[in-house]
Design an enzyme around this catalytic site. Structure first.
Site, short mmCIF file in Angstrom:
data_model
loop_
_atom_site.label_atom_id
_atom_site.label_comp_id
_atom_site.label_asym_id
_atom_site.label_seq_id
_atom_site.Cartn_x
_atom_site.Cartn_y
_atom_site.Cartn_z
N GLY A 25 0.82 -1.21 0.00
CA GLY A 25 0.00 0.00 0.00
C GLY A 25 0.84 1.25 0.00
N LEU A 27 3.39 3.93 -2.59
CA LEU A 27 3.10 4.67 -3.83
C LEU A 27 2.92 3.73 -5.02
CD1 LEU A 27 2.81 7.37 -5.32
CD2 LEU A 27 5.29 7.40 -5.62
N SER A 55 7.27 5.33 1.05
CA SER A 55 6.70 6.40 0.22
C SER A 55 6.25 7.59 1.06
CB SER A 55 5.49 5.89 -0.57
OG SER A 55 5.87 4.82 -1.39
N ALA A 58 9.17 10.03 2.16
CA ALA A 58 10.07 10.71 1.20
C ALA A 58 10.07 12.21 1.50
CB ALA A 58 9.60 10.45 -0.22
N GLU A 126 18.99 18.64 -6.31
CA GLU A 126 19.57 17.66 -5.38
C GLU A 126 20.89 17.17 -5.93
OE1 GLU A 126 16.72 14.62 -4.46
OE2 GLU A 126 15.72 15.88 -3.00
N HIS A 245 22.17 6.01 2.64
CA HIS A 245 22.03 7.48 2.65
C HIS A 245 23.08 8.03 3.58
CE1 HIS A 245 20.46 11.48 2.77
NE2 HIS A 245 19.55 11.15 1.87
N ARG A 291 25.82 9.87 -4.02
CA ARG A 291 25.56 9.38 -2.66
C ARG A 291 26.57 8.37 -2.14
NH1 ARG A 291 19.09 8.58 -2.12
NH2 ARG A 291 18.73 10.78 -1.82
N HIS A 350 19.14 2.67 2.85
CA HIS A 350 18.09 3.61 2.43
C HIS A 350 17.29 3.12 1.24
CE1 HIS A 350 16.28 7.53 2.07
NE2 HIS A 350 16.70 7.68 0.84
N ARG A 385 21.34 4.72 -7.37
CA ARG A 385 20.18 5.50 -7.78
C ARG A 385 20.45 7.00 -7.67
NH1 ARG A 385 15.45 7.51 -4.25
NH2 ARG A 385 17.13 7.40 -2.74
N SER A 390 13.46 7.42 -7.48
CA SER A 390 12.74 6.18 -7.13
C SER A 390 11.24 6.37 -7.11
CB SER A 390 13.22 5.61 -5.80
OG SER A 390 13.39 6.63 -4.88
C1 LIG Z 1 13.17 8.56 4.61
C2 LIG Z 1 13.09 8.32 3.12
C3 LIG Z 1 13.13 9.38 2.24
C4 LIG Z 1 13.06 9.17 0.86
N1 LIG Z 1 13.04 10.26 0.01
C5 LIG Z 1 12.84 10.04 -1.32
C6 LIG Z 1 12.68 11.14 -2.21
O1 LIG Z 1 12.67 12.29 -1.80
N2 LIG Z 1 12.50 10.87 -3.53
C7 LIG Z 1 12.49 9.61 -4.03
O2 LIG Z 1 12.34 9.43 -5.24
N3 LIG Z 1 12.63 8.55 -3.19
C8 LIG Z 1 12.78 8.74 -1.86
N4 LIG Z 1 12.90 7.66 -1.03
C9 LIG Z 1 12.75 6.31 -1.58
C10 LIG Z 1 11.27 6.07 -1.88
O3 LIG Z 1 10.48 6.63 -0.85
C11 LIG Z 1 10.94 4.59 -1.99
O4 LIG Z 1 11.84 3.95 -2.84
C12 LIG Z 1 9.54 4.40 -2.56
O5 LIG Z 1 8.62 5.14 -1.79
C13 LIG Z 1 9.15 2.95 -2.58
O6 LIG Z 1 7.78 2.87 -2.86
P1 LIG Z 1 7.08 1.45 -2.84
O7 LIG Z 1 5.63 1.69 -3.08
O8 LIG Z 1 7.82 0.55 -3.73
O9 LIG Z 1 7.33 0.90 -1.36
P2 LIG Z 1 6.76 1.42 0.03
O10 LIG Z 1 6.30 2.82 -0.05
O11 LIG Z 1 7.77 1.10 1.06
O12 LIG Z 1 5.48 0.51 0.24
C14 LIG Z 1 5.60 -0.88 0.45
C15 LIG Z 1 4.27 -1.40 0.96
O13 LIG Z 1 4.29 -2.81 1.04
C16 LIG Z 1 3.80 -3.23 2.31
N5 LIG Z 1 4.36 -4.55 2.58
C17 LIG Z 1 5.67 -4.91 2.74
N6 LIG Z 1 5.77 -6.23 2.89
C18 LIG Z 1 4.50 -6.72 2.81
C19 LIG Z 1 3.95 -8.03 2.90
N7 LIG Z 1 4.72 -9.12 3.09
N8 LIG Z 1 2.61 -8.17 2.78
C20 LIG Z 1 1.80 -7.09 2.59
N9 LIG Z 1 2.27 -5.83 2.51
C21 LIG Z 1 3.60 -5.66 2.61
C22 LIG Z 1 4.24 -2.11 3.24
O14 LIG Z 1 3.53 -2.11 4.46
C23 LIG Z 1 3.91 -0.91 2.35
O15 LIG Z 1 2.53 -0.67 2.36
C24 LIG Z 1 12.97 7.86 0.36
C25 LIG Z 1 12.95 6.78 1.23
C26 LIG Z 1 12.98 7.00 2.61
C27 LIG Z 1 12.93 5.83 3.54
#
Ligand SMILES: Cc1cc2nc3c(=O)[nH]c(=O)nc-3n(C[C@H](O)[C@H](O)[C@H](O)COP(=O)(O)OP(=O)(O)OC[C@H]3O[C@@H](n4cnc5c(N)ncnc54)[C@H](O)[C@@H]3O)c2cc1C
Length: 541
Positions: A25, A27, A55, A58, A126, A245, A291, A350, A385, A390
C-alpha cells in the site's frame, strides 16, 4: 489452521477475490490500483495504506525534467552517470520521458506540489542533478502529501478493495504460472492463513532497508516481496546494490530520521568534529557528489574517530522549521536543534537498486507476476540511484503494469478465496525478535557500506544458522532476502556504485554487467561460503 471457524475472516462482504491482487500500500501499489480503475482490484497490505511505507517518508520529491532549459536527455545523462556503468539506458530513457505525464497524473489525484507566484511548479536541486528538477511539497513533505492525496483517491474509488492487516507470505505457482498468494490475517492477533487465487499478482512490497540495523526505512521494509518472488523461482537482479544514505541523523533512533539531500542542495556542509570540511578531498563536487561517495566519506570519518556532522547553521539557520519541517521535528525529537548546532550523521541503509528482475512492462520472469516500486529491479538505477528517481520509477512502472495487465487480461473475473487452511505454518513469535536483531546486526557489520569476502562468508554462515532457527514465514522471507544480497555481494569482485569491497577496491570494466541470480543459484554458493567461514582460518573466497 487454528481459530478459522471463530475468526471473522473472510469478511462477510467478500464474495471472492478480484483477479488482480496488488501486494503493498505504498506509492507503487496505490498508483497501480488507481491506474487499473475502474477494473476491480484487491490491494493486500500489512499496515494501513499510507503507513508502514517508505513512500510516506520521502522528503525530497520526484525528479522530472520539466523546468525551463532542462531536458529529458540531461536527466538521462545524470541518471546514467550516477548508475556507474550499469544503467539500462532504454529503460531509463523511457522513465525520464514519462515523468511529465505521471506528475500530471499526481496533480490530477490532488497532490499539492509547491508552486511559484506565477503558478508554475517550483523545482529544487539535489545532489548529482545538473538542473533544478525536483518537484516537492511544503519543503520536505513530498512523501506524506503525495500519499495523503493517493490514499484519499483510493478510498473513494469503489473498484479498489483494500485488505489492511494482511501480510503476504508466499506465492502459489503451477509450473511457471503464479496462480495465487498466501496471506496471513494479522488483525486482532488471529494469525490465520488464507489462499487468494488470482490471475495476476503485482508485488509492490517495498525495499530491504530494515534488514539493516541502521536504516531510514520503516520496519515493514524487510525484503519479503523479493524473497517471495525468489522462492517461487523468479530471477532476482542486482541484489548486491544497496544505497546507503549518507546523512541519517545519528541519535540512536530506529529507524533513523533522515536529513534530506536537499539540505546539501541549499548549501549545508559536512564537517568532522574539528569543524573541517572533508568531502572536497574525495570528490570535486564535495557535498553534492554522488551518494555512494558521500556515504563512504562519512563512514570512514566516523570509523577513524573524526566524527561526521551536517552543519546547516549558516545555509538554513533560523528558517529551518519553515523550510524543512520534517527534518526539524526529527532532530528536535532527538534533542538536536539543527538551526543552531551541527547534526551528527551516519550512513543508513536507504534504498535497494536490486530486486525482482522485470522488463519494460514490469513483468517478472514468472508468468502472472509483475513487480514495481522498490521491490523491482528495472535497471533504471544501475549500481546507484540518482536522488528522487525512485518515486518516479515507482509511478512510471506502476502505470506501465496497469496498461500491460489491461491488455493481457481485458476481462475482469472474480476468482476465489479459500477459507481453508493452506497448510500448517506456525507464526511462532517466541525468540524470533532475537533472530531479527542478529540478522540486522550482521547485515550492517558485514554487508554494509564496505564489504569483503571474509565478512560476507561470515554473514552467509550466520544466515544459514538463522534460517534453521526461523519458524515464522515472514522471518524466513527476511533471512532469504538477506542471504541473496550477501551472496550477490560476494559474487561481485569489484567496487561499483552502492557496492564497495575493501578486497576489490577498484571498478573492473570486465564486470560492467548487471547481476542475475535465482534462489537455486544462490543456495549452493551461500552454503559453500558459509562452510568456508565455519572452518578455522578460512581462505578468502
Ligand atoms: C526517509 C526516506 C526518504 C526518501 N526520500 C525520497 C525522495 O525524496 N525521492 C524519491 O524518489 N525517493 C525517496 N525515497 C525512496 C522512496 O520513498 C521509496 O523507494 C519508494 O517510496 C518505494 O515505494 P514502494 O511503493 O515501492 O514501497 P513502500 O512505499 O515502502 O510501500 C511498500 C508497501 O508494502 C507493504 N508490505 C511490505 N511487505 C509486505 C507483505 N509481506 N505483505 C503485505 N504488505 C507488505 C508495506 O507495508 C507498504 O505498504 C525515500 C525513502 C525513505 C525511507
Amino acid at each position: 489452521m487454528s481459530g478459522t471457524t471463530a475468526s471473522p475472516f473472510p469478511p462477510a462482504s467478500w464474495r471472492g477475490i478480484d483477479d488482480v491482487v496488488i501486494v503493498g500500500g505504498g506509492l507503487a501499489g496505490l498508483f497501480c490500483a488507481l491506474k487499473l480503475s475502474p477494473r476491480p482490484v484487491t490491494v493486500v497490505t500489512g499496515a494501513p495504506i499510507g503507513e508502514g511505507a517508505s513512500s510516506a517518508w520521502a522528503q525530497g520529491g520526484i525528479a522530472a525534467a520539466i523546468g525551463p532549459g532542462d531536458t529529458t536527455q540531461a536527466h538521462l545523462a545524470d541518471t546514467i552517470a550516477a548508475g556507474d556503468g550499469l544503467v539500462d539506458v532504454k529503460v531509463a530513457e523511457a522513465m525520464v520521458a514519462e515523468a511529465d505525464q505521471r506528475i500530471h497524473d499526481l496533480l490530477g489525484y490532488g497532490v499539492p506540489f509547491d508552486r511559484d507566484l506565477e503558478g508554475a511548479l517550483k523545482l529544487s536541486r539535489e545532489a548529482a542533478h545538473s538542473e533544478r528538477r525536483i518537484v516537492r511539497v511544503g519543503g520536505d513533505m513530498a512523501g506524506s502529501a503525495i500519499m495523503a492525496a493517493l490514499v484519499a483517491a483510493v478510498r473513494k474509488t469503489p473498484s479498489i478493495r483494500i485488505l489492511e492487516g494482511f501480510v503476504a507470505e508466499q506465492l502459489r505457482c503451477d509450473g511457471r504460472y503464479v496462480t495465487g498468494i498466501v496471506v496471513r490475517d494479522l488483525r486482532g492477533g488471529l494469525s490465520a492463513r488464507m489462499l487468494l487465487t488470482t490471475r495476476a499478482v503485482v508485488l509492490a512490497a517495498g525495499g530491504v532497508g530494515s534488514l539493516y540495523e541502521v536504516t531510514t526505512n520503516p520496519s515493514e521494509a524487510r525484503g519479503e516481496g523479493l524473497a517471495m518472488a525468489a522462492r517461487a523461482g523468479a530471477l532476482i537482479a542486482d541484489a548486491e546494490f544497496v544505497q546507503f544514505h549518507p546523512t541519517a541523523v545519528d541519535a540512536g533512533l530506529d529507524p533513523a530520521p533522515l536529513a534530506t539531500e536537499a539540505l546539501r542542495g541549499e548549501g549545508a556542509i559536512v564537517v568532522d568534529k574539528a569543524g573541517k570540511r572533508f568531502l572536497l578531498d574525495l570528490h570535486p563536487d564535495g557535498e553534492l557528489a554522488p551518494r555512494d561517495i558521500v556515504a563512504r566519506g562519512v563512514h570512514e570519518a566516523r570509523n577513524c574517530g573524526r566524527g561526521a556532522f551536517l552543519d546547516c547553521t549558516k545555509a538554513v539557520g533560523a528558517d529551518f522549521p519553515q523550510k524543512f519541517p520534517t527534518v526539524h521535528a526529527g532532530c528536535m525529537t532527538a534533542g538536536i536543534d539543527p538551526a543552531r548546532q551541527p547534526i551528527p550523521i551516519a550512513p543508513a541503509a536507504h534504498y535497494h537498486m536490486g530486486g525482482i528482475h522485470v522488463d519494460g512492462a514490469g513483468r517478472s520472469s514468472l508468468d502472472g507476476l509483475w513487480a514495481c516500486g522498490e521491490v523491482a529491479a528495472t535497471g533504471a538505477h544501475g549500481a546507484n540511484r540518482l536522488a528522487s528517481n525512485s518515486l518516479l520509477e515507482a509511478i512510471v512502472f506502476a502505470a506501465r503494469i496497469a496498461d500491460d495487465i489491461q491488455g493481457l487480461l481485458p476481462n475482469h473475473k472474480v476468482v476465489a478465496w479459500s477459507g481453508e487452511a493452506v497448510d500448517e505454518a506456525p507464526a511462532d513469535a517466541d525468540g524470533q525478535s532475537a533472530i531479527m536483531t542478529r540478522l540486522r546486526q550482521t547485515m550492517s557489520r558485514h554487508v554494509g557500506v564496505i564489504r569483503d569476502a571474509d565478512g560476507l562468508c561470515e554473514a552467509l554462515r550466520i544466515f544459514a544458522d538463522l534460517e534453521a532457527q526461523a519458524r515464522h514465514p515472514q522471518l524466513n522471507n527476511a533471512v532469504i532476502a538477506a542471504r541473496m544480497i550477501a551472496a550477490a555481494a560476494l559474487a561481485r569482485r569489484e567496487s561499483r556504485g552502492g557496492h564497495q569491497r575493501s578486497d576489490f577496491p577498484k571498478t573492473d570494466p570486465a564486470q560492467a554487467q548487471r547481476s542475475f541470480m535465482t534462489l537455486a543459484d544462490c543456495s549452493p554458493m551461500a552454503a559453500e561460503a558459509a562452510q568456508s567461514a565455519a572452518m578455522p582460518h578460512a581462505p578468502a573466497a
